[in-house]
Structure formats: C-alpha cells, structure tokens
Scaffold this motif. Sequence first.
Motif, PDB file in Angstrom:
ATOM      1  N   ALA A 214     -13.516  14.372  -7.049  1.00  0.00           N
ATOM      2  CA  ALA A 214     -13.984  14.138  -8.415  1.00  0.00           C
ATOM      3  C   ALA A 214     -12.866  13.676  -9.342  1.00  0.00           C
ATOM      4  O   ALA A 214     -13.135  13.083 -10.396  1.00  0.00           O
ATOM      5  CB  ALA A 214     -14.623  15.416  -8.967  1.00  0.00           C
ATOM      6  N   ALA A 215     -11.606  13.932  -8.948  1.00  0.00           N
ATOM      7  CA  ALA A 215     -10.487  13.551  -9.816  1.00  0.00           C
ATOM      8  C   ALA A 215     -10.127  12.086  -9.692  1.00  0.00           C
ATOM      9  O   ALA A 215      -9.392  11.550 -10.527  1.00  0.00           O
ATOM     10  CB  ALA A 215      -9.260  14.414  -9.488  1.00  0.00           C
ATOM     11  N   VAL A 216     -10.639  11.398  -8.657  1.00  0.00           N
ATOM     12  CA  VAL A 216     -10.269  10.006  -8.439  1.00  0.00           C
ATOM     13  C   VAL A 216     -10.720   9.130  -9.599  1.00  0.00           C
ATOM     14  O   VAL A 216     -10.037   8.177  -9.992  1.00  0.00           O
ATOM     15  CB  VAL A 216     -10.867   9.494  -7.106  1.00  0.00           C
ATOM     16  CG1 VAL A 216     -10.631   8.006  -6.942  1.00  0.00           C
ATOM     17  CG2 VAL A 216     -10.258  10.247  -5.949  1.00  0.00           C
ATOM     18  N   ALA A 217     -11.878   9.445 -10.155  1.00  0.00           N
ATOM     19  CA  ALA A 217     -12.384   8.634 -11.268  1.00  0.00           C
ATOM     20  C   ALA A 217     -11.414   8.651 -12.444  1.00  0.00           C
ATOM     21  O   ALA A 217     -11.298   7.658 -13.175  1.00  0.00           O
ATOM     22  CB  ALA A 217     -13.751   9.143 -11.706  1.00  0.00           C
ATOM     23  N   ASP A 218     -10.687   9.768 -12.628  1.00  0.00           N
ATOM     24  CA  ASP A 218      -9.743   9.864 -13.738  1.00  0.00           C
ATOM     25  C   ASP A 218      -8.444   9.109 -13.471  1.00  0.00           C
ATOM     26  O   ASP A 218      -7.701   8.798 -14.400  1.00  0.00           O
ATOM     27  CB  ASP A 218      -9.405  11.335 -14.012  1.00  0.00           C
ATOM     28  CG  ASP A 218     -10.634  12.141 -14.413  1.00  0.00           C
ATOM     29  OD1 ASP A 218     -11.622  11.516 -14.867  1.00  0.00           O
ATOM     30  OD2 ASP A 218     -10.608  13.375 -14.249  1.00  0.00           O
ATOM     31  N   THR A 219      -8.145   8.831 -12.196  1.00  0.00           N
ATOM     32  CA  THR A 219      -6.866   8.189 -11.871  1.00  0.00           C
ATOM     33  C   THR A 219      -6.845   6.709 -12.230  1.00  0.00           C
ATOM     34  O   THR A 219      -5.780   6.143 -12.472  1.00  0.00           O
ATOM     35  CB  THR A 219      -6.557   8.330 -10.371  1.00  0.00           C
ATOM     36  OG1 THR A 219      -7.560   7.624  -9.618  1.00  0.00           O
ATOM     37  CG2 THR A 219      -6.545   9.798  -9.953  1.00  0.00           C
ATOM     38  N   GLY A 220      -7.996   6.065 -12.201  1.00  0.00           N
ATOM     39  CA  GLY A 220      -8.049   4.627 -12.444  1.00  0.00           C
ATOM     40  C   GLY A 220      -7.576   3.808 -11.254  1.00  0.00           C
ATOM     41  O   GLY A 220      -7.353   2.600 -11.380  1.00  0.00           O
ATOM     42  N   LEU A 221      -7.439   4.455 -10.083  1.00  0.00           N
ATOM     43  CA  LEU A 221      -6.966   3.741  -8.901  1.00  0.00           C
ATOM     44  C   LEU A 221      -8.070   2.965  -8.190  1.00  0.00           C
ATOM     45  O   LEU A 221      -7.794   2.066  -7.401  1.00  0.00           O
ATOM     46  CB  LEU A 221      -6.334   4.733  -7.901  1.00  0.00           C
ATOM     47  CG  LEU A 221      -5.102   5.506  -8.386  1.00  0.00           C
ATOM     48  CD1 LEU A 221      -4.609   6.449  -7.297  1.00  0.00           C
ATOM     49  CD2 LEU A 221      -3.992   4.532  -8.789  1.00  0.00           C
ATOM     50  N   VAL A 222      -9.330   3.336  -8.460  1.00  0.00           N
ATOM     51  CA  VAL A 222     -10.443   2.658  -7.797  1.00  0.00           C
ATOM     52  C   VAL A 222     -10.781   1.400  -8.579  1.00  0.00           C
ATOM     53  O   VAL A 222     -11.507   1.443  -9.580  1.00  0.00           O
ATOM     54  CB  VAL A 222     -11.666   3.582  -7.669  1.00  0.00           C
ATOM     55  CG1 VAL A 222     -12.786   2.862  -6.918  1.00  0.00           C
ATOM     56  CG2 VAL A 222     -11.294   4.870  -6.951  1.00  0.00           C
ATOM     57  N   GLN A 223     -10.232   0.288  -8.132  1.00  0.00           N
ATOM     58  CA  GLN A 223     -10.463  -1.004  -8.767  1.00  0.00           C
ATOM     59  C   GLN A 223     -10.766  -2.034  -7.689  1.00  0.00           C
ATOM     60  O   GLN A 223     -10.445  -1.841  -6.515  1.00  0.00           O
ATOM     61  CB  GLN A 223      -9.213  -1.434  -9.561  1.00  0.00           C
ATOM     62  CG  GLN A 223      -8.826  -0.452 -10.669  1.00  0.00           C
ATOM     63  CD  GLN A 223      -7.639  -0.945 -11.467  1.00  0.00           C
ATOM     64  OE1 GLN A 223      -7.466  -2.145 -11.653  1.00  0.00           O
ATOM     65  NE2 GLN A 223      -6.825  -0.014 -11.950  1.00  0.00           N
ATOM     66  N   PRO A 224     -11.417  -3.130  -8.036  1.00  0.00           N
ATOM     67  CA  PRO A 224     -11.743  -4.151  -7.027  1.00  0.00           C
ATOM     68  C   PRO A 224     -10.491  -4.642  -6.314  1.00  0.00           C
ATOM     69  O   PRO A 224      -9.496  -5.007  -6.938  1.00  0.00           O
ATOM     70  CB  PRO A 224     -12.385  -5.275  -7.854  1.00  0.00           C
ATOM     71  CG  PRO A 224     -12.919  -4.589  -9.069  1.00  0.00           C
ATOM     72  CD  PRO A 224     -11.964  -3.482  -9.370  1.00  0.00           C
ATOM     73  N   GLY A 225     -10.535  -4.595  -4.978  1.00  0.00           N
ATOM     74  CA  GLY A 225      -9.414  -5.075  -4.183  1.00  0.00           C
ATOM     75  C   GLY A 225      -8.324  -4.057  -3.956  1.00  0.00           C
ATOM     76  O   GLY A 225      -7.352  -4.352  -3.261  1.00  0.00           O
ATOM     77  N   THR A 687      -6.024  -8.065  -4.383  1.00  0.00           N
ATOM     78  CA  THR A 687      -4.834  -7.628  -5.113  1.00  0.00           C
ATOM     79  C   THR A 687      -3.666  -8.499  -4.668  1.00  0.00           C
ATOM     80  O   THR A 687      -3.833  -9.453  -3.916  1.00  0.00           O
ATOM     81  CB  THR A 687      -4.536  -6.148  -4.825  1.00  0.00           C
ATOM     82  OG1 THR A 687      -4.333  -5.982  -3.416  1.00  0.00           O
ATOM     83  CG2 THR A 687      -5.693  -5.266  -5.277  1.00  0.00           C
ATOM     84  N   PHE A 688      -2.477  -8.131  -5.146  1.00  0.00           N
ATOM     85  CA  PHE A 688      -1.285  -8.883  -4.776  1.00  0.00           C
ATOM     86  C   PHE A 688      -0.256  -7.945  -4.147  1.00  0.00           C
ATOM     87  O   PHE A 688      -0.099  -6.791  -4.576  1.00  0.00           O
ATOM     88  CB  PHE A 688      -0.657  -9.567  -6.000  1.00  0.00           C
ATOM     89  CG  PHE A 688      -1.358 -10.819  -6.430  1.00  0.00           C
ATOM     90  CD1 PHE A 688      -0.961 -12.063  -5.960  1.00  0.00           C
ATOM     91  CD2 PHE A 688      -2.449 -10.758  -7.299  1.00  0.00           C
ATOM     92  CE1 PHE A 688      -1.617 -13.218  -6.353  1.00  0.00           C
ATOM     93  CE2 PHE A 688      -3.109 -11.902  -7.700  1.00  0.00           C
ATOM     94  CZ  PHE A 688      -2.692 -13.151  -7.230  1.00  0.00           C
ATOM     95  N   LEU A 689       0.404  -8.478  -3.134  1.00  0.00           N
ATOM     96  CA  LEU A 689       1.640  -7.871  -2.629  1.00  0.00           C
ATOM     97  C   LEU A 689       2.792  -8.641  -3.246  1.00  0.00           C
ATOM     98  O   LEU A 689       2.698  -9.857  -3.449  1.00  0.00           O
ATOM     99  CB  LEU A 689       1.730  -7.978  -1.114  1.00  0.00           C
ATOM    100  CG  LEU A 689       0.850  -7.072  -0.260  1.00  0.00           C
ATOM    101  CD1 LEU A 689       1.059  -7.419   1.211  1.00  0.00           C
ATOM    102  CD2 LEU A 689       1.184  -5.613  -0.491  1.00  0.00           C
ATOM    103  N   ALA A 690       3.876  -7.957  -3.536  1.00  0.00           N
ATOM    104  CA  ALA A 690       5.017  -8.657  -4.128  1.00  0.00           C
ATOM    105  C   ALA A 690       6.306  -8.002  -3.682  1.00  0.00           C
ATOM    106  O   ALA A 690       6.341  -6.818  -3.315  1.00  0.00           O
ATOM    107  CB  ALA A 690       4.924  -8.644  -5.652  1.00  0.00           C
ATOM    108  N   THR A 691       7.349  -8.787  -3.661  1.00  0.00           N
ATOM    109  CA  THR A 691       8.690  -8.268  -3.391  1.00  0.00           C
ATOM    110  C   THR A 691       9.628  -8.787  -4.478  1.00  0.00           C
ATOM    111  O   THR A 691       9.364  -9.813  -5.114  1.00  0.00           O
ATOM    112  CB  THR A 691       9.221  -8.724  -2.020  1.00  0.00           C
ATOM    113  OG1 THR A 691       9.332 -10.150  -2.014  1.00  0.00           O
ATOM    114  CG2 THR A 691       8.307  -8.273  -0.904  1.00  0.00           C
TER     115      THR A 691
END
Length: 859
Positions: A214-225, A687-691
């Motif tokens: 239930a805490a995942v919704a608060d993290t903001g980590l669930v985004q497209p991609g 999303t993007f990978l970057a170095t």
Amino acid sequence: MTLAQPLPLEGEKSPKGGPRLPLAFRLAAREMRGGLAGFRLFIACLALGVAAIAGILSFSRAVEEGLRADAREILGGDVAVSLLYREATPEQIEFMKSRGQFVRWIDSRAMARPVKPHGRPTLVQMKAVEPDYPLYGVTELKGGGTLADALAQRNGVWGAVVEDSALRRMNVALGDRVRIGDATVEVRDVLTREPDRGLNAFASLGPRLMIPFAAVADTGLVQPGSLLNWEYRLRLPPGTSDKATIDALKSRFPDAGWRVRGLAEAGGGIRFWLDRLTQFIGLIGLSSLLVGGVGVGNAIASFLAGRLRTIAILKCLGAPERLVFSTYFVQLAALALLGVLLGVVIGGALPFLAQSLIADVLPVRARVALYAEPLAIAGAFGLLVALLFTLVPLLRARRIPAATLMRGAVVAVAGRLPWRDALPILAVALALAAFTIFTADSRRIAVWFVLGAVGAFIAFPLLARLLMFVAARAGKPRLAGLRLALANLHRPGAPTPIVMLSLGLGLTVLVATALIEGNLREQLTRRIPSDAPAFFFVDIQSNQIQEFEKTLAAIAGAGPLDKVPSLRGRIVRIGGKPVSEIAVPSEARWAVEGDRGVTYSAKPPEGSRIVAGEWWPADYRGPQLISFDEALARAFGLGLGDTITVNVLGRDIEATIASLRRIEWTTLAINFVFVYSPGLLDKAPHTFLATVKARPDAEDAIFTAVTDHFPNVTVVRIRDAVETAAGVLGNIGLASRVIGFLSILAGVLVLAGAMLATQQRRVHEAVVMKVLGATRARIAGIFAWEFAALGLATAFAALGVGTAAAYFVISRLMGLDWTFLPTVAVAVALGATALTLAFGLAGTLSALRQRPLALLRNE
C-alpha cells in the motif's frame, strides 16, 4: 618372501582334505601380512581424489534436494506469474484469484535516502508486499515479531524491514526514517530470512528493503516505463495441478506477455548456476583423482621394485605369468577398495562438516544427507582410475625373467608393453572417458576435459624427453656437481618422466584455476577503462530527461550525459519457432530465461562493431529491423535475414536481423543485445538509461544532486557494482581454490611416491659415489642441482599447459578477453622448485645414511 615348500597346484587339496582357496589369493594374503607399509601413499592418493568428487557431488545433491523440498517457498507459491513494466489487468487478477489464494508484490531497485543528518543514500532492492505475503514459508525478523506488524502504518508512517547490511550502508539504526521516492518509511526490524529470495540475493546490487504494498502509491515510483517487476503468486487448493493452472492461464490470456512458472521451474536460475559450478569444481576434483592415479602407479612401481626377487623366485619355482599377475592384482585390488571406501566415507562426511560454514552463502537450505548416487559415482571413478594406473606396472612386472634373481635389485621394470597387454589398458581408459562424459551435466565441457587430460598425459612425458634430450647435449659445465646433475637427468632409468608427470599434472590444475579466476576478476576490476563512466542512472522518465541533463551540466567536473531509451522484452520465437520448441545451447539459456534489455537507435551504439550486414539509414521507417549480438546469434543458429520475436509490453514484435554486432562489454558503454530500428518502440512508454563520466572530486556532488532532485531515479556507482560482483566471484573462486589446492596436495603425494619409486636407484648411486670418495655434502649438492633443474622444468611445463587450458576456457568457452598473469607464473615456478627440492633432498638424506657394505654384498 620365503617359501618353505614347493608351490601347490591350483586344484590340490589341503592336508585336511578340504579344497584350498585359489593359490593367488593365498599368496596375496601372505604378502599382506606385513601390513600397509609402502601402500600409505597408494591409499592416500585414491582416498583424496575420491573424497573430493564424493564431497562435491554430495553437496550438489543436497542443494538439489533442498530446491525440491522448498520448491514452493523458493517459487513463492504453486504458480508464479511475472510481468515487467506493467501490472496485470483487473480481469487477469480476478481470474488468478478464482484459482486459489492470491498475493502480489513489486520488486525493483530504488534509492533509500535517510532523513537524519549524516545518513548515506543507498541503492537497495525494494520489495513491496501485500499482507498475505508469504504464501509459503516464514519471513524471519531479528526482533522475532511478525512481518505484518513491522510493516503496519503507525501514526501515518509505514514501516520497513531491511537486511543488516542496509543499516551499515545507510548509517541508520532501528527507528530511523528513510525516504523511498516520495514516501517516508520507518525502519523497524532487521530481515534475517526471506523465503523466496533465491538466486536474487546474488544478482542484487543492493541489500533488501521491504515495505507494504500500500505504500508504493506514496512513493511515486510507479510510472509508465518504470523498471518494476510485478510478481503474482497462487497457492492452489490441495490436489490441484500447477500444470493445469498454468495451461488455463495461458489459454485464457494467450497474449498476456507474462512469464508463468510452476514448481518444476522453481529455482531454475539456481539450478543453472549450481550445475555449472558443480561441473567446474567437479572436473577439478576429477583432475585431483587423475593426479592421484599417477601416484597409484608410482606407489605400485615402488612396491614391485622391492618384489623383483620374489617374482623371480616364483618364476624359478615354475609360477606362470598369470599366477604372478593374479597374486599382486588381488592384493592391489583389496588395497584399492580400501582407498576408495575411505574416500567415499570422507567425501560423504564433508557436506556435514561444511554445512554450517557456508549455509549463509547458499540461496537455499541444503538437505545434507548420505546420498547413494553421488557416492557410487565417486567410488566408480576411483575404481576405474585405480584399475587404469594399476594395470601398467602389473602387466610389466609379470614379464620379469627369472634371470633377474641373478642380476641384483637395481634392474628396472620398464619397456614397451605388447599390444595384447595394451588392449585392456586402452579399454579401461575408454571406459573412464565414457563414464566422465555420460555422468557430466554438460557433455560438451566433459569431452573437452577428457581431451585435455589425454593431451596432458601425452605432453608431460614428451616434455620430459625433451628435457632429457637438452640435458644430454648441454655440454660439460666446469662445476662437477652440475655436470653430474645434468647426467642424472638423462641417464637410463632417470626419474625425470615420473617427476614431471607427477608434479606437473597437479601444478597444471592449480595454474589453470588460478588463471581462470584471475582473468574473471580482471574483467571486473582491473580492466575498467580509465575513461569509464562514474555512474549508471536507471528509470529516468521521458519527461525528466531534459531537466536531468541540465542538473548534471551545472555540476563542475561532470561530463556530458550519454542517454539511451530503455525497454525490456522476452524472446518468444527464434526463427519463427517458439522458444519452447528449440533446444537452446546451455551457454545461451540465460537469454531466453528472463527479460532482456531492448532499445532503438538511428545509429550504431558505441562499444560495438558491425561484423555482418549493414545499419539502417538514419531516417529509416520501414518494416521492423533489428541489430543482434553476434555470439548470441551464432548460439541460436541465426543469421542475416532471419527473424526473432520479442514480447515488449505485452506485444509480440517480430523483426528481421539486418546486422550482427560484436559487443565490447568491458568498455562499460551502454549496450544492448537487441537494438531495433526506430518507428515503433519510440512510440511506446519507456524510460532512459544514462551514464556520465566525472572527475573523482565531482562524484559526491553528482550523487547528491540526483538523489535529492530525482528520487525515482536509481543511481548505480560503478565502483560499488564492481565490488559487489567481485564479492560474488570471490565466493566461487574460494571454492575453486580449495579444490585446486587438493590437486596440489595430490601432486605432493604423487611426488613423494615418485621419489620413493626411484629411491632404490638413488641409494645405489649414493653408495657408489661414497666408495669413489665423494663426501656427503658433494653428493647432496649433486642431487640438489638435479632436483632444482627438474623442478624448474616441471614448473615451466605446467605453466605452459595450464595457461593453454585457461586460455581455451576464457577465450573460447566464455568468449572473454585473455590476460596472462605473471604473478601466477612466478608463484608456480618457485613453489614447484621448492617442492621438488624438499622431497628430493629428503630422499637423498635417507640415501646418504645407507651403509655401503650391505649394498656391495649385493644383498
């Protein structure tokens, strides 16, 4: 041996009228009344090799049984469903719930940022679980409470549990708070056991941090991609087949694009690595046994050298060759059985001794017990090796003429065997090779091992002959001791071939294992380019990429951002055929057993070179094309114009191979096995990978800026990732080194046997030199020169053969770049010389104590 009466005939009755035991058995029993003197090395060599194989196979079986017994815990349920990037639809979830008890969680890398001052942001492996987790097994906490209580919301704050290493890395204590994305959680307990962690414990770049679903919704980590693994587990009602449930899921949702596994696939990745590790270490153990086999031959040669007169007396009394052979064969067979039995007992006990030492390293609980199959395989290997190395000296010994009785005890048992005697030896060698191949998990590797072993047994005697040839033509040095030492190397009956084969095989195994491990470590640590990136950034959202670039550009010492679009996909068809219908080679199984990185690009990526085909034009918008990794295409049997289908975001995308690339992974540039042409994937959520490259003094500023301004972005510091990988490699390397040193121990025993086998001749030479006026110091110096030259020659020979074997494994089997490590060469050269000198001089001191009179009387 003395005989008080003529030899009775085979069918003769005893004085009491009862039938006698066969004569060979009775003579063998009389020979063995003297005890095991002279056979300790024989038994030790066999026992050591058999114990190594029995211990390795037994422990592997224990882990396999643990996988079977804990299949539900390892899998997390009776049926596992995995999705990447996206969660299952409500319809799919309802269908799963209708089949049994249901639970889900999210697994992903994330940055944990302590709230308190002086805390250190740390990369963690986050797991967000529902209250019913786990369906099987128990999540154990150091404080002894339940997981549900630890994760419950208190005063508006969710709880979290972490592994102990996370506390140290973040510099926090229980009760402190950390931020995961936009959410704040409180660390309430230490996680000591996670039932379904499995091999992920090795694959993770960070320690585990567990929070409520239930805490995942608060993290903001669930985004497209976002790179999130959505995991679903089912606990089926008793009597329900997991296979039937899997078929129902696939039939109901054929285009779901998920990965569905049953109990048979629990721990699939663990099994793969366990099989490879067992194969690798098992072959080293078999090498130890083969080295010990040489010791068996040396011990028998030494024993028979002391029985020349007995054999000659038997011949004078009319004993046929068959009786001579049978007498000593029975005796040696009994001793071989004793050595094999001792090795099986020790090998069966080893897993019990090692269980407590490595239990924390294993991803599963091993079910240590006495298993008949691995012990039987080890025993069979021991008997075959003993038989192979026993036949040669025995078949030679039976041909000793009775005239030997009149020639003294220095007559050697040598010469070529007639073809009739060579045939049974060849048959046993072929049986041993076939048994090695057909009991191996990877027959291809076993075949190469057999060929390598045959090559080593041919190479070392040839190299010994070459050394003898060089010594014979080295001229006459001024130093008398050196001149006599060179003569000793090539004189008739010289121990040069025996010593080089005995010590050389053990050193070859150690050199090969040390170079293989050293090269793997070199790939991870020392071969990182000087201009390698300082950081990898994962999960940069499309709407963040411009701001992300601006943030880094404002930091002094940070280089330009190298960014690549990133998606994940799973291979579903190869050349138009489903993966399930294709026999994928073992070295390429990794590519079809999970999701792989996918990208698209208008130009070839850095760090790779096109070796076949051509890249598409920058403005290409036609049918979907793909650029593929050359090595993987070769393993799949694919070429230009063939098709491969990858499921991306639930959609099967078929593409034609337009080019093949050779990827230089050691450059640490962002590279993908699959690179698609633009036009389709660029419209999908990604999303993007970057170095970024940076000066060392700018790394902390970059790390702080990214973790503060972009809480959803995962930051991987290259140095930390390399240290983690090196730690895993170190655990594997430790096991390899332990077994490798067993080979050296076997080599030492064999070397001791070789010295004993030539001890009688060395005593004779020492006595002759004494009679001619040589002092003990002069004699010792002559032997020291001889053994020093022999040790150095053996070291260089083992270095050459071991280096060739390691080069083949690294460059051919693993496809990695090769580097020769000179420190290994120096260590082997010094070690071999020291060992040869030590054992040679030990035998020399014994020879120097011999009184000349007894030998001169020809006793």
